[in-house]
Design an enzyme around this catalytic site. Sequence first.
Site, PDB file in Angstrom:
ATOM      1  N   HIS A  96       3.081  -6.914   4.486  1.00 50.67           N
ATOM      2  CA  HIS A  96       1.693  -6.557   4.797  1.00 50.67           C
ATOM      3  C   HIS A  96       1.379  -6.866   6.254  1.00 50.67           C
ATOM      4  CE1 HIS A  96       0.216  -5.819   0.645  1.00 50.67           C
ATOM      5  NE2 HIS A  96       1.208  -6.654   0.321  1.00 50.67           N
ATOM      6  N   GLU A 156      -1.602   0.256   8.091  1.00 51.78           N
ATOM      7  CA  GLU A 156      -0.771  -0.785   7.496  1.00 51.78           C
ATOM      8  C   GLU A 156       0.327  -0.181   6.634  1.00 51.78           C
ATOM      9  OE1 GLU A 156      -1.220  -4.709   4.559  1.00 51.78           O
ATOM     10  OE2 GLU A 156      -2.969  -3.453   5.009  1.00 51.78           O
ATOM     11  N   HIS A 177       0.830  -1.210   0.000  1.00 53.23           N
ATOM     12  CA  HIS A 177       0.000   0.000   0.000  1.00 53.23           C
ATOM     13  C   HIS A 177       0.870   1.268   0.000  1.00 53.23           C
ATOM     14  CE1 HIS A 177      -3.034  -3.008   0.687  1.00 53.23           C
ATOM     15  NE2 HIS A 177      -2.395  -3.388   1.795  1.00 53.23           N
ATOM     16  N   GLU A 216       2.035 -11.600   5.717  1.00 58.50           N
ATOM     17  CA  GLU A 216       1.086 -10.880   6.578  1.00 58.50           C
ATOM     18  C   GLU A 216       1.626 -11.027   7.997  1.00 58.50           C
ATOM     19  OE1 GLU A 216      -1.445  -9.094   5.651  1.00 58.50           O
ATOM     20  OE2 GLU A 216      -2.066  -9.830   3.659  1.00 58.50           O
TER      21      GLU A 216
END
Length: 307
Positions: free
Chosen positions: A188, A132, A95, A270
């Site tokens: 992430h 995030e 992101h 993650e």
Amino acid sequence: MSYTGPDFDPPQPRRLRRGPLTVALAALVPGALLGWVVYEAVGGGPGGEDRTASSVPSAPASSPGDDGRPSAPAAGRPDSARPLTGMVVVVDPGHNPGNFRHTAEINRPVDIGTNRKECDTTGTSTNDGYTEARFTLDLAHRLRTLLQRQGATVKLTHDGDGPPWGPCVDERARIGNTAHADAAISLHADGSAAGNRGFHVILPGSVHAGAADTRGIVGPSRDLGVRVAGGYRRETGEPPSNYLGGGTGLVTRTDLGGLNLSTVPKVFIECGNMRDSKDAALLTDGAWRQRAAQGISEGIVSFLHGS
């Protein structure tokens, strides 16, 4: 060895007097003999053989050079202190902190091989608002530093100082491909329900459709993922996900453009669930993020070094 030469008279029994020349030569003989012994001992004899070689240690193979500094490693020999010298790692911070201000741009569909999907998303955040995107960028900087110390060339897909959104998922994959990365990883943190916690590493499934062909990277990507998962768990103490992967910490997916379009070994991680209070407490702690970077780095080094 005896010496005879002109004007040398061998000593006679019971002779009480000697001539001047005899006395002079007699005085010279011990010196001559001593000189010959020294000459032979230091290797002055025929062929220059060193008579004392067995008592003088040979110089070590890694002796310093003429300037007193250690000799450089021979060509082709790896530098054990920087084992990733000559290798390229692409780190993809998931992101972008500015994505939420550019929803039209990030919602634009792009081709991911199997179908079309939005360019990017805003990502998730903790209940206290730690995003995030901030987490992944901080972790990427820490990881870059560690890998550079190992000699790797590290490229980030974005560094927080470029365009205020993106890049799109297809471009993130293209950056790794163009760099001919030896390994690539996308960072992430998840946004699942409270009570769901733990990390998982996402591996590319076999895809051969449109612009996507992962068949050549499935095997090495799995190897990379297993090593990253092991290093991450060891350094952080974070358990494998209790809601995905059946407790293995590994999940295979075919719907992520960043994996589908990659032509180099690549995985996602993650790092935890931002919506779970226990995981959130870890993800927001700088010292813990350093351990997370260390664990990921160890997995990548292990993969690239083949150890």
